[in-house]
Design a protein around this motif. Structure first.
Motif, PDB file in Angstrom:
ATOM      1  N   SER A  45      38.478  38.951  39.903  1.00 40.64           N
ATOM      2  CA  SER A  45      37.879  40.082  39.296  1.00 40.64           C
ATOM      3  C   SER A  45      36.340  39.842  38.873  1.00 40.64           C
ATOM      4  O   SER A  45      35.481  40.604  38.893  1.00 40.64           O
ATOM      5  N   ARG A  49      33.026  41.547  40.231  1.00 46.82           N
ATOM      6  CA  ARG A  49      31.939  42.097  39.297  1.00 46.82           C
ATOM      7  C   ARG A  49      30.528  41.366  39.698  1.00 46.82           C
ATOM      8  O   ARG A  49      29.486  42.305  39.872  1.00 46.82           O
ATOM      9  N   GLN A  55      37.642  45.481  43.264  1.00 50.40           N
ATOM     10  CA  GLN A  55      38.371  44.609  43.491  1.00 50.40           C
ATOM     11  C   GLN A  55      39.033  45.092  44.829  1.00 50.40           C
ATOM     12  O   GLN A  55      39.476  44.141  45.862  1.00 50.40           O
TER      13      GLN A  55
END
Length: 214
Positions: A45, A49, A55
């Protein structure tokens, strides 16, 4: 009279492949940065980001953790291969590219240590192939008479300072492994500084530390 757009005018430009390629490149770059700080077990994740994507986009390109680590490794090795094949790049220059990737990529360091904490990667055939490609690229541009390819004998002063290997042909990869083992620190700058210090201790000249841009 109202003019209606033709079907071609109504249809937006198809940016699918271009956007997909851009997302993949951003994910690989983000993974390299995240791995350098948090290691190969960093949450996926966080990579998504950092790349600025969801995702779901990450999983469309890389179905699991090993897939994205392998993609980072592929880029590491490909750049070294391209630098080694460029007639305008010296062996010292190739080592500069290698050093940049060591400072930037925990995955790359893991590739060079079969018995280390990242041995999981080495169990995959693709990782083994990448390791062999990396070694072939370096050996292919090693100049005749270079201290990393010279026999280890007391009569060869150019080899002093290099720990003797069981087989002289192992000197090159032994030196790379020793340098990569010294690459620690919280920032790429710290890791680069330590890598260059290790090369200096081995008496090896390294060119500018930078990614290869052919």
């Amino acid at each position: 009279m109202t003019q209606h757009p033709t079907p071609d005018e109504r249809r937006p430009a198809n940016r699918g492949p271009k956007a997909a390629a851009g997302n993949r490149a951003a994910l690989v770059a983000a993974a390299r940065e995240i791995y350098a700080v948090h290691g190969l077990d960093a949450p996926l994740s966080g990579i998504a980001r950092r790349a600025g994507v969801g995702q779901g986009v990450l999983y469309r390109h890389f179905p699991d953790r090993d897939a994205i680590a392998s993609a980072v490794l592929e880029e590491n090795v490909r750049q070294v291969e391209e630098a080694a094949a460029d007639e305008g790049v010296t062996f010292a220059g190739v080592l500069g590219v290698v050093t940049w990737h060591l400072a930037q990529s925990a995955a790359f360091i893991g590739l060079l240590h079969a018995d280390g904490a990242n041995g999981r990667l080495r169990a995959h055939a693709s990782a083994q192939d990448l390791s062999e490609r990396f070694e072939r690229a370096l050996r292919g541009c090693l100049p005749d008479g270079h201290r990393l390819g010279a026999p280890q004998t007391p009569e060869a002063p150019e080899t002093r300072g290099i720990p003797a290997a069981a087989d002289p042909s192992e000197d090159l990869m032994l030196a790379v492994a020793m340098v990569s083992g010294a690459v620690t620190g919280p920032t790429p700058e710290d890791r680069e500084r330590r890598a260059l210090a290790a090369w200096r201790l081995l008496g090896i000249t390294v060119g500018p530390v930078a990614p290869f841009k052919g």
